[in-house]
Design an enzyme around this catalytic site. Structure first.
Site, mmCIF file in Angstrom:
data_model
loop_
_atom_site.group_PDB
_atom_site.id
_atom_site.type_symbol
_atom_site.label_atom_id
_atom_site.label_comp_id
_atom_site.label_asym_id
_atom_site.label_seq_id
_atom_site.Cartn_x
_atom_site.Cartn_y
_atom_site.Cartn_z
ATOM 1 C CD GLU A 84 -23.066 81.613 19.880
ATOM 2 O OE1 GLU A 84 -21.673 81.203 19.905
ATOM 3 O OE2 GLU A 84 -24.063 81.096 19.612
ATOM 4 C CD GLU A 115 -42.587 92.579 29.832
ATOM 5 O OE1 GLU A 115 -43.328 93.515 29.574
ATOM 6 O OE2 GLU A 115 -42.280 91.950 28.906
#
Length: 300
Positions: A84, A115
């Site tokens: 963004e 992860e």
């Protein structure tokens, strides 16, 4: 590594023990009530968030980048904030980067086990040529994700600044960071589902980090996003309205200024307020490190 069962984000929430027997209205009001605690939890960490902003601003002055790193929901939130920044603040795509364990495909589909491997973080950071000028912000609700910890360890080993964002106190992540941001959001409405309050808290922190950094980097005039890129009709309209609001001109004049400034609201604003042409406006902004108020004030 701490036992995950001892983390507050993994505890069962006594206020939602009867979740499955609540009416929809009761369930939603309960969720809303739980969400209401997030902002105050974030507020308690503002001193640490401010320290992180200072690190990022300083890094940007020397060409450093902000690099979000995380797995699962945490990784997605970092990527979301990063992507963004170019349309909102006119940054280059490589100024704020989001890295998620398992690669880009993991944004839409879970990559199991990614992860758990800290070496994957080292490899991912090597791919973007991490340097000592950069800042790594590792996001992990639990505060113990190996991928996130591996990223911080690697960053520190080469001299990069490091920030850890977690949702538990005394997080292991903080032990590997220059700044440890710990937002204690407590037990989730749905036990262990850290996409909920913990995710909201991390999103709020990311919003703070980039917005405050960009304000401190001259990307904002007043409260206007003057470096916005007008890449679609909505953003063109917003850019024109920003110029109108900042300078007091009418819509037609604002549109003409935007066109003359090649679609750059900041330049258009300086042109109007300093009464100069586009070339002079650009020179004034360059001499003011991009700050509109300083550029206009220096016009004499």
């Amino acid at each position: 590594m701490s036992d995950i069962s001892t983390l507050s984000t993994e505890e069962a929430n006594p206020r939602t023990a009867a979740l499955d027997s609540m009416t929809v209205d009761e369930l939603l009001r309960t969720m809303n009530s739980e969400d209401a605690v997030v902002a105050s939890a974030v507020a308690q960490a503002i001193p640490e968030i401010a320290r992180a902003v200072e690190l990022i601003v300083a890094a940007r002055r020397t060409g450093g980048r902000l690099i979000y790193v995380g797995a699962g929901t945490s990784g997605r939130l970092g990527v979301l904030d990063a992507v963004e920044c170019p349309p909102t603040f006119g940054t280059a795509p490589d100024e704020v980067i989001g890295i998620i364990a398992g690669g880009a495909a993991a944004f839409a589909h879970a990559v199991e086990g990614a992860e758990d491997d800290p070496a994957l973080a080292v490899a991912d950071l090597a791919e973007i040529d991490l340097t000592a000028d950069d800042v790594i912000v590792a996001l992990a609700a639990s505060g113990r994700t190996p991928y996130a910890i591996g990223a911080l360890q690697h960053g520190r080993s080469i001299g990069a600044a490091t920030v850890g964002v977690s949702c538990n106190r005394h997080a292991e992540l903080s032990e590997h960071a220059d700044v440890g941001i710990e937002i204690e959001t407590g037990p989730e409405v749905l036990t262990g589902s850290t996409r909920l309050k913990a995710g909201t808290a991390q999103k709020m922190v990311c919003n703070m980090l980039t917005t405050a950094t960009m304000v401190q980097s001259g990307k904002v005039y007043g409260n206007r996003m003057v470096d916005v890129k007008p890449t679609n009709a909505k953003l063109v309209d917003r850019a024109r309205r920003i110029i109108e609001d900042a300078t007091g001109v009418d819509p037609v004049t604002a549109a003409a200024l935007l066109d003359a400034a090649d679609g750059h609201p900041k330049t258009a604003i300086v042109m109007q307020l300093a009464a100069v042409d586009v070339a002079a406006a650009r020179r004034l902004l360059a001499g003011a490190d991009g700050f509109v108020r300083t550029a206009v004030g220096s016009a004499g």
